[in-house]
Write a protein that holds these residues in place. Structure first.
Motif, PDB file in Angstrom:
ATOM      1  N   VAL A  19     -16.440   6.836  -0.394  1.00 20.69           N
ATOM      2  CA  VAL A  19     -17.391   6.204  -1.316  1.00 20.69           C
ATOM      3  C   VAL A  19     -18.831   6.571  -0.942  1.00 20.69           C
ATOM      4  CG1 VAL A  19     -18.284   3.984  -2.111  1.00 20.69           C
ATOM      5  CG2 VAL A  19     -15.827   4.341  -1.929  1.00 20.69           C
ATOM      6  N   LEU A  20     -19.146   6.544   0.346  1.00 17.01           N
ATOM      7  CA  LEU A  20     -20.503   6.889   0.771  1.00 17.01           C
ATOM      8  C   LEU A  20     -20.804   8.360   0.522  1.00 17.01           C
ATOM      9  CD1 LEU A  20     -20.873   4.810   4.068  1.00 17.01           C
ATOM     10  CD2 LEU A  20     -21.775   4.288   1.796  1.00 17.01           C
ATOM     11  N   ASN A  21     -19.842   9.236   0.806  1.00 18.37           N
ATOM     12  CA  ASN A  21     -20.043  10.659   0.534  1.00 18.37           C
ATOM     13  C   ASN A  21     -20.249  10.903  -0.955  1.00 18.37           C
ATOM     14  OD1 ASN A  21     -19.991  11.747   3.130  1.00 18.37           O
ATOM     15  ND2 ASN A  21     -17.773  11.815   3.162  1.00 18.37           N
ATOM     16  N   ASP A  22     -19.500  10.206  -1.795  1.00 17.15           N
ATOM     17  CA  ASP A  22     -19.670  10.338  -3.247  1.00 17.15           C
ATOM     18  C   ASP A  22     -21.066   9.901  -3.690  1.00 17.15           C
ATOM     19  OD1 ASP A  22     -17.151  11.386  -3.612  1.00 17.15           O
ATOM     20  OD2 ASP A  22     -16.278   9.521  -4.384  1.00 17.15           O
ATOM     21  N   ALA A  23     -21.668   8.983  -2.945  1.00 18.02           N
ATOM     22  CA  ALA A  23     -23.014   8.518  -3.252  1.00 18.02           C
ATOM     23  C   ALA A  23     -24.079   9.433  -2.647  1.00 18.02           C
ATOM     24  CB  ALA A  23     -23.200   7.090  -2.738  1.00 18.02           C
ATOM     25  N   GLY A  24     -23.647  10.504  -1.998  1.00 16.30           N
ATOM     26  CA  GLY A  24     -24.588  11.458  -1.419  1.00 16.30           C
ATOM     27  C   GLY A  24     -25.085  11.077  -0.042  1.00 16.30           C
ATOM     28  N   ILE A  25     -24.384  10.187   0.626  1.00 18.92           N
ATOM     29  CA  ILE A  25     -24.784   9.737   1.961  1.00 18.92           C
ATOM     30  C   ILE A  25     -23.889  10.410   2.999  1.00 18.92           C
ATOM     31  CG2 ILE A  25     -24.996   7.743   3.500  1.00 18.92           C
ATOM     32  CD1 ILE A  25     -25.487   6.032   0.982  1.00 18.92           C
ATOM     33  N   ASP A  26     -24.524  11.085   3.958  1.00 19.11           N
ATOM     34  CA  ASP A  26     -23.768  11.703   5.045  1.00 19.11           C
ATOM     35  C   ASP A  26     -23.205  10.615   5.949  1.00 19.11           C
ATOM     36  OD1 ASP A  26     -24.272  14.351   4.265  1.00 19.11           O
ATOM     37  OD2 ASP A  26     -26.194  14.359   5.323  1.00 19.11           O
ATOM     38  N   VAL A  27     -21.978  10.809   6.398  1.00 17.63           N
ATOM     39  CA  VAL A  27     -21.287   9.806   7.213  1.00 17.63           C
ATOM     40  C   VAL A  27     -20.788  10.454   8.491  1.00 17.63           C
ATOM     41  CG1 VAL A  27     -19.349   8.199   7.288  1.00 17.63           C
ATOM     42  CG2 VAL A  27     -20.557   8.562   5.148  1.00 17.63           C
ATOM     43  N   PHE A  28     -20.940   9.734   9.602  1.00 19.48           N
ATOM     44  CA  PHE A  28     -20.403  10.159  10.886  1.00 19.48           C
ATOM     45  C   PHE A  28     -19.543   9.025  11.431  1.00 19.48           C
ATOM     46  CE2 PHE A  28     -20.975  10.422  15.597  1.00 19.48           C
ATOM     47  CZ  PHE A  28     -20.231  11.567  15.792  1.00 19.48           C
ATOM     48  N   VAL A  29     -18.352   9.354  11.899  1.00 17.22           N
ATOM     49  CA  VAL A  29     -17.433   8.359  12.454  1.00 17.22           C
ATOM     50  C   VAL A  29     -17.127   8.769  13.896  1.00 17.22           C
ATOM     51  CG1 VAL A  29     -15.230   7.176  12.189  1.00 17.22           C
ATOM     52  CG2 VAL A  29     -16.473   7.945  10.172  1.00 17.22           C
ATOM     53  N   PRO A  30     -17.913   8.265  14.868  1.00 15.53           N
ATOM     54  CA  PRO A  30     -17.743   8.698  16.247  1.00 15.53           C
ATOM     55  C   PRO A  30     -16.397   8.329  16.871  1.00 15.53           C
ATOM     56  CG  PRO A  30     -19.287   6.876  16.135  1.00 15.53           C
ATOM     57  CD  PRO A  30     -18.972   7.278  14.730  1.00 15.53           C
ATOM     58  N   ASP A  31     -15.732   7.323  16.333  1.00 14.51           N
ATOM     59  CA  ASP A  31     -14.463   6.869  16.912  1.00 14.51           C
ATOM     60  C   ASP A  31     -13.245   7.407  16.161  1.00 14.51           C
ATOM     61  OD1 ASP A  31     -16.000   5.169  18.670  1.00 14.51           O
ATOM     62  OD2 ASP A  31     -16.260   3.834  16.958  1.00 14.51           O
TER      63      ASP A  31
END
Length: 82
Positions: A19-31
């Motif tokens: 959902v965040l990527n679709d909104a154009g927001i880069d996402v990082f999931v360190p875990d």
């Protein structure tokens, strides 16, 4: 990077990322790798963090809040976001 959500389920993380990527927001999931290779450690590490750049944190939190309220009323617990 700022943590905008912590999930207890890898599937919930994928939903938030999508959902965040679709909104154009880069996402990082360190875990993410730990959750995939050793899921029994998810609670020990305090959940799976979802992080975004600081300038996108407010927008990301608003989107996640919409996800939380969009959960259908049922006997099943909605995704846990914090």
């Amino acid at each position: 990077m700022v943590t905008v959500a912590t999930c207890n389920n890898p599937a919930h993380v994928q939903l938030v990322k999508s959902v965040l990527n679709d909104a154009g927001i880069d996402v990082f999931v360190p875990d993410e790798n730990t959750a995939q290779t050793a899921p029994y450690l998810i609670f020990a590490i305090g959940g799976i963090r979802v992080q975004v750049p600081e300038e996108n944190a407010e927008a990301a939190r608003a989107i996640i809040a919409q996800l939380d309220t969009a959960a259908p009323d049922s006997d099943q617990a909605p995704p846990a976001f914090s």
